[in-house]
Design a protein around this motif. Structure first.
Motif, PDB file in Angstrom:
ATOM      1  N   LEU A 169       0.837  -1.208   0.000  1.00  0.00           N
ATOM      2  CA  LEU A 169       0.000   0.000   0.000  1.00  0.00           C
ATOM      3  C   LEU A 169       0.872   1.258   0.000  1.00  0.00           C
ATOM      4  O   LEU A 169       0.596   2.224  -0.706  1.00  0.00           O
ATOM      5  CB  LEU A 169      -0.909   0.014   1.240  1.00  0.00           C
ATOM      6  CG  LEU A 169      -2.137  -0.897   1.181  1.00  0.00           C
ATOM      7  CD1 LEU A 169      -2.828  -0.944   2.535  1.00  0.00           C
ATOM      8  CD2 LEU A 169      -3.112  -0.412   0.109  1.00  0.00           C
ATOM      9  N   TYR A 170       1.929   1.192   0.788  1.00  0.00           N
ATOM     10  CA  TYR A 170       2.822   2.350   0.902  1.00  0.00           C
ATOM     11  C   TYR A 170       3.450   2.664  -0.446  1.00  0.00           C
ATOM     12  O   TYR A 170       3.535   3.816  -0.860  1.00  0.00           O
ATOM     13  CB  TYR A 170       3.899   2.056   1.943  1.00  0.00           C
ATOM     14  CG  TYR A 170       4.726   3.254   2.324  1.00  0.00           C
ATOM     15  CD1 TYR A 170       4.208   4.241   3.154  1.00  0.00           C
ATOM     16  CD2 TYR A 170       6.011   3.409   1.840  1.00  0.00           C
ATOM     17  CE1 TYR A 170       4.947   5.343   3.506  1.00  0.00           C
ATOM     18  CE2 TYR A 170       6.766   4.516   2.181  1.00  0.00           C
ATOM     19  CZ  TYR A 170       6.230   5.478   3.016  1.00  0.00           C
ATOM     20  OH  TYR A 170       6.968   6.578   3.352  1.00  0.00           O
ATOM     21  N   ALA A 188       0.855   4.191  -2.757  1.00  0.00           N
ATOM     22  CA  ALA A 188       0.603   5.580  -2.375  1.00  0.00           C
ATOM     23  C   ALA A 188       1.761   6.465  -2.793  1.00  0.00           C
ATOM     24  O   ALA A 188       1.571   7.571  -3.306  1.00  0.00           O
ATOM     25  CB  ALA A 188       0.373   5.667  -0.866  1.00  0.00           C
ATOM     26  N   CYS A 242       1.632   7.404  -6.312  1.00  0.00           N
ATOM     27  CA  CYS A 242       0.530   8.290  -6.654  1.00  0.00           C
ATOM     28  C   CYS A 242       0.809   9.720  -6.202  1.00  0.00           C
ATOM     29  O   CYS A 242       0.228  10.670  -6.725  1.00  0.00           O
ATOM     30  CB  CYS A 242      -0.775   7.810  -6.018  1.00  0.00           C
ATOM     31  SG  CYS A 242      -1.369   6.298  -6.768  1.00  0.00           S
ATOM     32  N   MET A 292       3.424  11.131   3.213  1.00  0.00           N
ATOM     33  CA  MET A 292       4.140   9.854   3.154  1.00  0.00           C
ATOM     34  C   MET A 292       5.323   9.855   4.122  1.00  0.00           C
ATOM     35  O   MET A 292       5.566   8.874   4.823  1.00  0.00           O
ATOM     36  CB  MET A 292       4.670   9.585   1.739  1.00  0.00           C
ATOM     37  CG  MET A 292       3.629   9.387   0.652  1.00  0.00           C
ATOM     38  SD  MET A 292       2.129   8.523   1.117  1.00  0.00           S
ATOM     39  CE  MET A 292       2.735   6.966   1.617  1.00  0.00           C
ATOM     40  N   CYS A 294      -3.720   5.414   1.840  1.00  0.00           N
ATOM     41  CA  CYS A 294      -3.490   5.176   0.413  1.00  0.00           C
ATOM     42  C   CYS A 294      -4.621   5.790  -0.412  1.00  0.00           C
ATOM     43  O   CYS A 294      -4.381   6.497  -1.397  1.00  0.00           O
ATOM     44  CB  CYS A 294      -3.385   3.679   0.170  1.00  0.00           C
ATOM     45  SG  CYS A 294      -2.943   3.282  -1.526  1.00  0.00           S
TER      46      CYS A 294
END
Lengths: 288, 268
Positions: free
Chosen positions: B31-32, B35, B38, B48, B257
């Protein structure tokens, strides 16, 4: 006798400045004399392996000195390879270091590194092979076709071929069957007798040490606990046992007889010596 | 020398970050990464970085250890940074100097690119620092379980991975021993040109390979003696079970996310 190796206040500390700092060798001092057969014995972790790796310059001491024929081996760090040729070290389970296509080539690895060529090289290889009982027809075989015991002989020959002044053997008989053990030790004894070179034997087995060496060095937790002729060392059996070491089986029998009130020297360490003691006792008319 | 190699070294601990199910941690890292790719504005990158900082704080892993993980990829980071800085065309040039020019987009891209790589690496390192290799392969095996229907040998792959990890220290020790033994026979690994140096490795590599094969053989026999027959019907000593903390962590991960993706839609 002149000392060939002098160890002066040798100290080796691993991991200096980390929480894992630990001395494997601490302030050891002793001498090794030319032509003698010295035995080193000690419990696992007593610093035996670390000590012998200093004697041929594989490890650099963190304190103290090692003198070979009176000269500090680290005086010229670039020439440390010469020290390794003069002090031959055979590691534990040396058969795992074989790598060449033929036995001959593998034995020749050390002397070739020394710069030996031609007839001299050939002589060194064949002579050392003969010393450890490798037949001429085995020289052209791959070392990986041989049995475990034979592989070990090849590895031993590989160090002997460098014709070192001092030979160090780390548990040379570990993992061999009794016959192979005795066979190999007989080869080593012959080598010592015929060549009159210095040998240092590291072993766990008190019996093996007692049967072969002139002098014993006992290590305990990174220090020298005692050193002397076998009779002197085994006379201090109690201390050896407290140090977690054994005494030879013969000595144990002598000690048990002594404890039962018989007039026997408890420090005997060969079957022959014990036999003499018991026979002397019978002549003396003491009850058996 | 050889002992300095670290491969996803594990620092044991008892924090929440250590206790999380390995599956949760793998999913969170995925997920990290999503993200992170993105993110394209200061706000999202800040978010982040903040997430990572919070995780590092919770796990009590030292910053020093994390930064050390960046060392091997330092070259790539610098290279990417320079490439982006000088060779991105833009509307406005801040500096023009011969064929070198720095545009506003270039500066932006360079900073974000470097930040992205650094966060990516530190994030994954945080996982390997807080998860033992064994539980990591365990988690991976369970996560990929579904692929078994497609005849992917998931269990076998996981077993291979744990065996490989298990034998790294053994082989390093063995290499050390063989090197000492050959040095005692006068082998020289330091001097000479490249070809001579490569040749000098043969006396190490041949015994090393032989002993690796021997070990593999012995291990196979030992496994068979204990009736190992693959993953079929095999039960686990430590059965992985999601706890409440795993659900919370996963929910937070998905939320962040999704948040980043939504922010991206708004041009942030």
């Amino acid at each position: 006798m002149e000392p060939i190796l002098q160890i002066k206040n040798l100290t080796h500390t691993y991991g200096i400045g980390t929480p894992f700092q630990r001395s494997a060798v601490e302030d050891m001092s002793f001498e090794v004399y030319g032509g003698e057969f010295l035995g080193i014995i000690g419990h696992t972790g007593s610093g035996k392996s670390t000590l012998i790796q200093h004697l041929n310059g594989l490890l650099k001491p963190t304190g103290g000195q090692i003198l070979l024929n009176g000269k500090d081996i680290w005086a010229e760090p670039k020439k440390i390879r010469d020290v390794r040729f003069r002090v031959g070290l055979v590691f534990q389970y040396p058969e795992y270091q074989l790598f060449e296509e033929t036995v001959y080539k593998d034995i020749a690895f050390g002397p070739t590194n020394q710069g030996k060529t031609g007839e001299e090289l050939d002589r060194c290889v064949r002579e050392s092979a003969r010393l450890v009982g490798i037949r001429d027809d085995q020289l052209d075989k791959s070392p990986f076709e041989l049995s475990g015991g034979q592989k070990r002989r090849v590895a031993l020959a590989g160090v002997l071929a460098m014709e070192p002044e001092v030979l160090i053997l780390d548990e040379p008989t570990a993992g061999l069957d009794p016959a192979g053990r005795e066979n190999l030790m007989a080869n080593i004894r012959d080598y010592h007798r015929n060549k009159n070179k210095t040998i240092i034997l590291v072993s766990h087995s008190m019996d093996e040490i007692a049967q072969n060496v002139d002098r014993i060095l006992v290590l305990k937790s990174a220090r020298v606990l005692m050193s002397g002729a076998p009779a002197e060392v085994f006379a201090r059996a109690e201390e050896l046992i407290t140090a977690g070491l054994d005494v030879p089986q013969v000595t144990r029998i002598a000690m048990a007889l002594k404890a039962r009130g018989m007039d026997i020297d408890p420090a005997v360490y060969t079957v022959e010596a014990l036999e003499q003691e018991i026979l002397a006792l019978r002549k003396g008319g003491a009850p058996c | 020398m050889l002992k300095d190699i670290t491969l996803g070294q594990y620092f044991p601990g008892t924090t929440v970050a250590h206790k999380l199910d390995p599956r949760t941690k793998i999913l969170l890292v995925v997920l990290y990464i999503v993200a992170l790719f993105c993110a394209k504005s200061l706000v999202t990158y800040g978010l982040m970085a903040l997430c990572l900082a919070v995780c590092v704080y919770i796990s009590k892993v030292s910053i020093k250890a994390l930064v050390r993980g960046l060392k091997p990829v330092l070259f790539i980071i610098i290279f990417t940074g320079i490439l982006n800085l000088f060779f991105t065309p833009g509307d406005r040039y801040l500096v023009e100097w011969g064929f070198l020019h720095i545009s506003d987009t270039g500066l932006r891209n360079a900073v974000f690119m470097v930040l992205r790589i650094m966060l990516l690496i530190m994030g994954t390192f945080l996982m390997t620092y807080t998860t033992s290799p064994i539980s990591l392969t365990d988690g991976l095996e369970r996560l990929l379980n579904g692929l078994k229907k497609l005849h992917v040998p998931v269990h076998e792959l996981a077993m291979m991975m744990s065996i490989a990890l298990r034998f790294i220290p053994t082989l390093i020790e063995e290499t050390d021993k063989i090197m000492s033994a050959q040095k005692a026979r006068g082998a020289d690994f330091e001097s000479g040109n490249l070809i001579q140096k490569a040749k000098a490795l043969i006396p190490i590599l041949v015994p090393l390979f032989i002993s690796a094969f021997r070990r593999a053989d012995e291990l196979a026999t030992a496994m068979e003696c204990r009736c190992y027959h693959g993953g079929e019907g095999r039960t686990k000593l430590h059965v992985l079970q999601y706890q409440r903390r795993d659900y919370i962590a996963l929910a937070l991960g998905v939320l962040i996310c999704a948040g980043v993706i939504v922010l991206r839609q708004f041009g942030l």
